[in-house]
Design an enzyme around this catalytic site. Structure first.
Site, PDB file in Angstrom:
ATOM      1  N   ASP A 123     -60.994  57.509   7.134  1.00 47.87           N
ATOM      2  CA  ASP A 123     -61.534  56.148   7.058  1.00 47.87           C
ATOM      3  C   ASP A 123     -61.552  55.505   8.449  1.00 47.87           C
ATOM      4  O   ASP A 123     -62.606  55.275   9.014  1.00 47.87           O
ATOM      5  CB  ASP A 123     -60.748  55.277   6.066  1.00 47.87           C
ATOM      6  CG  ASP A 123     -61.614  54.168   5.460  1.00 47.87           C
ATOM      7  OD1 ASP A 123     -62.835  54.171   5.692  1.00 47.87           O
ATOM      8  OD2 ASP A 123     -61.060  53.302   4.761  1.00 47.87           O
ATOM      9  N   ASP A 160     -66.036  51.916  14.523  1.00 45.24           N
ATOM     10  CA  ASP A 160     -65.306  50.752  15.064  1.00 45.24           C
ATOM     11  C   ASP A 160     -63.812  50.802  14.732  1.00 45.24           C
ATOM     12  O   ASP A 160     -63.004  50.249  15.465  1.00 45.24           O
ATOM     13  CB  ASP A 160     -65.925  49.423  14.592  1.00 45.24           C
ATOM     14  CG  ASP A 160     -66.099  49.345  13.086  1.00 45.24           C
ATOM     15  OD1 ASP A 160     -65.752  50.320  12.378  1.00 45.24           O
ATOM     16  OD2 ASP A 160     -66.585  48.301  12.597  1.00 45.24           O
ATOM     17  N   HIS A 200     -65.670  60.795   6.343  1.00 47.49           N
ATOM     18  CA  HIS A 200     -65.620  59.337   6.167  1.00 47.49           C
ATOM     19  C   HIS A 200     -64.776  58.756   7.294  1.00 47.49           C
ATOM     20  O   HIS A 200     -63.543  58.713   7.216  1.00 47.49           O
ATOM     21  CB  HIS A 200     -65.036  58.992   4.792  1.00 47.49           C
ATOM     22  CG  HIS A 200     -65.166  57.538   4.428  1.00 47.49           C
ATOM     23  ND1 HIS A 200     -65.617  57.104   3.206  1.00 47.49           N
ATOM     24  CD2 HIS A 200     -64.901  56.411   5.142  1.00 47.49           C
ATOM     25  CE1 HIS A 200     -65.631  55.777   3.175  1.00 47.49           C
ATOM     26  NE2 HIS A 200     -65.193  55.331   4.340  1.00 47.49           N
ATOM     27  N   GLU A 258     -63.062  51.185  -4.691  1.00 44.55           N
ATOM     28  CA  GLU A 258     -61.920  51.009  -3.771  1.00 44.55           C
ATOM     29  C   GLU A 258     -61.280  49.654  -4.094  1.00 44.55           C
ATOM     30  O   GLU A 258     -60.216  49.586  -4.688  1.00 44.55           O
ATOM     31  CB  GLU A 258     -62.407  51.061  -2.320  1.00 44.55           C
ATOM     32  CG  GLU A 258     -61.309  50.845  -1.289  1.00 44.55           C
ATOM     33  CD  GLU A 258     -61.868  50.606   0.116  1.00 44.55           C
ATOM     34  OE1 GLU A 258     -63.057  50.266   0.261  1.00 44.55           O
ATOM     35  OE2 GLU A 258     -61.074  50.722   1.078  1.00 44.55           O
TER      36      GLU A 258
HETATM   37 ZN   LIG Z   1     -64.843  53.292   4.673  1.00 44.47          ZN
END
Ligand SMILES: [Zn+2]
Length: 318
Positions: free
Chosen positions: A277, A15, A11, A200
């Site tokens: 992330d 960007d 994950h 989340e």
């Molecule tokens: Zn994410």
């Protein structure tokens, strides 16, 4: 920093993971003005501060990197640089995700964005051939149905050329999760792996819905920890939660590293893949995330090895 178990990141947003040096290089090539001329100077614009306490502050950090990722050349270069960075960190498997519809500010079609990122990943892998890499295409919760349908179509079209799954990203409560059932149907019917951001910013119910929509992995899924019945279902079905601790603290998904439920999830038998992330926006690395599990939640070497195995086994990259 390297860590013996930090080998697989499933994950990882393109960007949000550009090195500051890459942003400077891309801006110079494009003749684009930046608010600062050094990596340190760019830090306040692209990395959340240690005391970040709002999702808005977190999301603002994507503006600058996105602004220099609006051409095929830039996307190819950025993807290649990211693979090289991961290779240098000692990773052996990575799934890089991005939303092709966010790169059309200057007219680049989604297909062009996908081809550029796939080419960049191949460029990077020439330097680090031992690094298995796949690309996940993200639909956006803020995107139109037409744009999201095009993303799913491209994920299927480029499935054998480096795309390994489809995702849904963006503000979680922008639209009810069940409204994506039709958009995801072609992927589900074709057996293309699905991973969805859920649980989340939104509640555990979104995690349950994501599983219903065919997700085999969940982006975050952190709020599932408060729903014992759902946890049993995740365990029974072998659904994997892509857990990103630092990001969860920064976006206020949880109050602190200490109060993150990852230990409870792990002890309940849920399969967890530790992920970053956004390496740049969150100011972290996979090695650091594993170190936090040891330092804050007391994970032993044996337990970290189990987590590393979960991540490796959950990869969609063939
Ligand atoms: Zn994410």
């Amino acid at each position: 920093m390297r860590h013996p178990y930090a080998k697989t990141d499933l994950h990882l947003h393109l960007d949000g993971s550009l090195r500051m040096e890459t942003i400077l290089t891309l801006a110079a090539r494009q003749g684009a003005a930046l608010p600062a001329a050094t990596p340190d100077g760019l830090t306040p614009y692209c990395m959340v501060p240690p005391d970040c306490h709002s999702l808005a502050e977190y999301l603002a950090c994507f503006r600058l990197p996105l602004s220099v990722l609006q051409t095929a050349d830039a996307l190819r270069y950025a993807a290649s640089e990211l693979v090289i960075t991961l290779g240098m960190q000692g990773l052996t498997c990575a799934e890089i995700r991005f939303a092709p519809q966010l790169h059309g500010q200057r007219g680049l079609a989604q297909a062009g964005a996908v081809e550029a990122v796939l080419a960049g990943v191949q460029d990077g892998r020439r330097r680090y051939p031992f690094l298995k890499a796949g690309v996940i295409l993200c639909m956006m919760t803020t995107g139109s149905d037409a744009d999201n349908a095009e993303t799913v179509r491209l994920a299927l079209a480029y499935r054998d050329k480096g795309v390994c799954a489809v995702d849904l990203a963006g503000q979680e409560d922008a639209r009810p999760m069940q409204e994506y059932a039709g958009l995801l149907a072609p992927a589900r019917d074709a057996g293309l792996p699905i991973t969805l951001h859920a649980g989340e910013a939104g509640t555990y119910r979104n995690v349950a819905l994501a599983v219903k929509l065919g997700a085999r992995r969940i982006g975050h899924g952190t709020h599932a920890a408060n729903a014992p019945k759902l946890l049993r279902q995740l365990v029974a079905q072998g659904i994997v939660l892509e857990q990103c601790l630092t990001s969860n603290v920064q976006t206020q998904c949880v109050g602190s590293y200490q109060s993150h439920p990852i230990r409870r999830l792990f002890d309940a038998g849920v399969k967890i893949a530790v992920c970053t992330d956004n390496m740049t926006v969150s100011g972290t690395t996979l090695a650091r995330e594993y170190q936090i599990l040891r330092d804050v939640h007391g994970f032993t070497d044996d337990e970290l090895a189990v987590l590393a195995r979960y991540a490796r086994e959950a990869s969609f990259v063939a």
